[in-house]
Design a protein around this motif. Structure first.
Motif, short mmCIF file in Angstrom:
data_model
loop_
_atom_site.label_atom_id
_atom_site.label_comp_id
_atom_site.label_asym_id
_atom_site.label_seq_id
_atom_site.Cartn_x
_atom_site.Cartn_y
_atom_site.Cartn_z
N LYS A 244 0.83 -1.21 0.00
CA LYS A 244 0.00 0.00 0.00
C LYS A 244 0.86 1.26 0.00
O LYS A 244 0.47 2.29 -0.58
CB LYS A 244 -0.94 0.00 1.21
CG LYS A 244 -1.86 -1.20 1.29
CD LYS A 244 -2.52 -1.51 -0.05
CE LYS A 244 -3.11 -2.91 -0.11
NZ LYS A 244 -2.13 -3.99 -0.23
N ILE B 95 1.88 1.57 -3.60
CA ILE B 95 0.73 1.99 -4.40
C ILE B 95 0.47 3.49 -4.22
O ILE B 95 0.19 4.21 -5.18
CB ILE B 95 -0.52 1.17 -4.00
CG1 ILE B 95 -0.38 -0.26 -4.53
CG2 ILE B 95 -1.80 1.82 -4.53
CD1 ILE B 95 -1.41 -1.22 -3.96
N GLU C 269 -2.90 -4.94 -8.45
CA GLU C 269 -2.47 -3.86 -7.54
C GLU C 269 -1.05 -3.41 -7.89
O GLU C 269 -0.79 -2.22 -8.08
CB GLU C 269 -2.51 -4.34 -6.09
CG GLU C 269 -3.89 -4.39 -5.48
CD GLU C 269 -3.88 -4.81 -4.02
OE1 GLU C 269 -4.96 -4.92 -3.43
OE2 GLU C 269 -2.78 -5.03 -3.46
N ALA D 239 0.41 -0.14 -10.19
CA ALA D 239 1.35 0.76 -9.52
C ALA D 239 2.59 0.98 -10.39
O ALA D 239 3.03 2.12 -10.59
CB ALA D 239 1.75 0.20 -8.16
#
Length: 462
Positions: free
Chosen positions: A52, A55, A190, A194
């Motif tokens: 995360k 990202i 994901e 990214a």
């Protein structure tokens, strides 16, 4: 050979294990936790948190790059940005280190003894831990297995060289010019999106007819649209077959062979439970396929042995493991608890994000007549001000008594709505409860209320 005894032994300090140990310590239970790596497990060290962070960095870089192109509708223009991925990774590592240190501190605060090393069962009450200073024998009245999961490795695409897992992808020193992603599930998309935002030319190879196949097609449509906008090539019905030089070998949907030039090949075809290497053959546990079989209190088939988290099956989610860990600690302390899995929200941190909680429309239809209310973010003021109009909130409820059975959403930042969705299902909310709750304006959460109103037949803003 050293020996220690305790009331509770937790094997694995991932989200499930460390939460179990901390809660047990709070309840006054003499607890020992064993961990082969760092506290926090896959999620904290090489999964949820670092991914995360990367990202978010990619999103910020893309925003600036969009402004530099002169096409931003916000009227902001800047010079062309430059990404120092090494510095980004160092920032990400700093977050991870702070959090792993925090977990270690919380375990100490709860008076949990931590033993670092690899644990192997000798029998149902005893493990031997190979530590840096020698073998540590631990005897416990109760044992919790929380060994987690590991990345699936394909025999024809073994990790090494240009073939990497998500762990290596999160530690790259520079953005690859060309990235091939084998697997179009949530991890592949994901990370693939990214890296596309950071400037890589990304190709996703998926064997199934569509990406994110665990979600319904309507929910994933905005993600598919965004993939195209980012220039990500998606090959559906295609199978990765191996690597040759600097290319991924692929069999296309029509049976033809082709090569995809790639500096790095990211393999994201799933995860498997860690059930090997810790002496499973020394104890007699019933299995559910490749997972440890458990009941609604996370008890295994052997008295005094519990299992939690990824090693017990799907959904392999950190918050599921945490909930199980807390429950088991309280059961060991004598509390009356059972495992309620009515609502385990799942979030996919693609662009836009996906959230699901409870039953899908198809699952709900199998139980009887239903009502569905769907509200588009194109009619939500807050979403419009964030340039996040692509997406919606959907509520699924029984037709007879309006009991909410499932909630889904796709849109910018909808991961933060997961708590509201989970709470509504946990509390047994009906459409009238959600519709009658005053939602703050202007927020994307208003879409939740409007979806309930839509299902009742009187949406106000669409």
């Amino acid at each position: 050979m050293k020996e220690i005894s305790c009331k509770l032994l937790v094997i694995g300090a991932g989200p499930g294990g460390y939460v179990c140990a901390i809660r047990a310590g709070q309840l006054g239970i003499d607890t020992v936790i064993v961990e082969a790596g760092k506290p926090g497990g896959t999620c904290l060290n090489v999964g949820c948190i670092p991914s995360k962070a990367m990202i978010h960095a990619a999103e910020e870089f893309e925003k600036v790059a969009h402004m530099a192109s002169g096409s931003s509708p916000l009227g902001i223009s800047v010079a062309a940005p430059v990404l120092d991925l090494g510095k980004t990774v160092a920032w990400k590592d700093g977050i991870v280190n702070r959090l792993t240190g925090g977990v270690a501190g919380l375990l100490k605060k709860a008076k949990v003894k931590t033993v670092y090393g690899w644990a192997t069962f000798r029998d149902g009450k005893t493990v031997a831990v190979e530590t840096e200073t020698g073998t540590q024998i631990i005897r416990a009245e109760t044992v919790v297995i929380a060994t987690g999961s590991a990345t699936v490795e394909l025999p024809f695409l073994p990790f090494g060289g240009s073939v990497i897992s998500s762990t290596e992808a999160l530690a790259l020193g520079e953005v690859p010019e060309k990235l091939a992603v084998a697997g179009g599930g949530y991890i592949g998309l994901e990370l693939g999106m990214a890296f596309a935002k950071m400037g890589a030319a990304v190709t996703v190879v998926e064997a199934l007819p569509r990406v994110l196949a665990q979600y319904d097609a309507e929910l994933t449509r905005p993600v598919v649209k965004r993939l195209a906008q980012l220039g990500v090539e998606v090959m559906l019905g295609a199978k990765a077959k191996g690597v040759k030089g600097d290319a991924l070998l692929v069999e296309t949907a029509d049976g033809k062979s082709t090569k995809i030039a790639a500096d790095k090949i990211l393999v994201t075809v799933g995860r498997k439970p860690v059930t090997e290497g810790w002496g499973l053959d020394q104890i007699d546990l019933d299995m559910a396929g490749k997972f440890i079989k458990i009941d609604d209190q996370c008890r295994s088939s052997m008295r005094g042995i519990y299992a939690i988290g990824d090693v017990t099956g799907e959904p392999m989610l950190a918050h599921r493991a945490m909930a199980q860990g807390e429950m088991v600690a309280e059961i060991v302390a004598g509390h009356k608890r059972s495992w309620d899995k009515r609502s385990i929200p799942a979030v996919c941190f693609t662009d836009p994000e996906l959230v699901t909680a409870g039953l899908t429309p198809e699952e709900a239809k199998a139980l009887g007549e239903i009502k569905i209310g769907q509200f588009p973010f194109a009619a939500n003021g807050r979403a419009m001000t964030k340039l996040g109009e692509d997406g919606f909130v959907r509520v699924v409820a029984r037709a007879d008594n309006h009991l909410v059975l499932g909630i889904q959403a796709v849109g910018q930042g909808v991961s933060e709505l997961a708590a509201a969705f989970g709470l509504a299902l946990e509390m047994g909310a009906r459409l009238e409860d959600i519709a009658g709750t005053i939602h703050a304006h202007p927020t994307q959460g208003e879409g939740f209320q409007e979806a309930a109103l839509k299902a009742l037949g009187h949406a106000l803003h669409v």
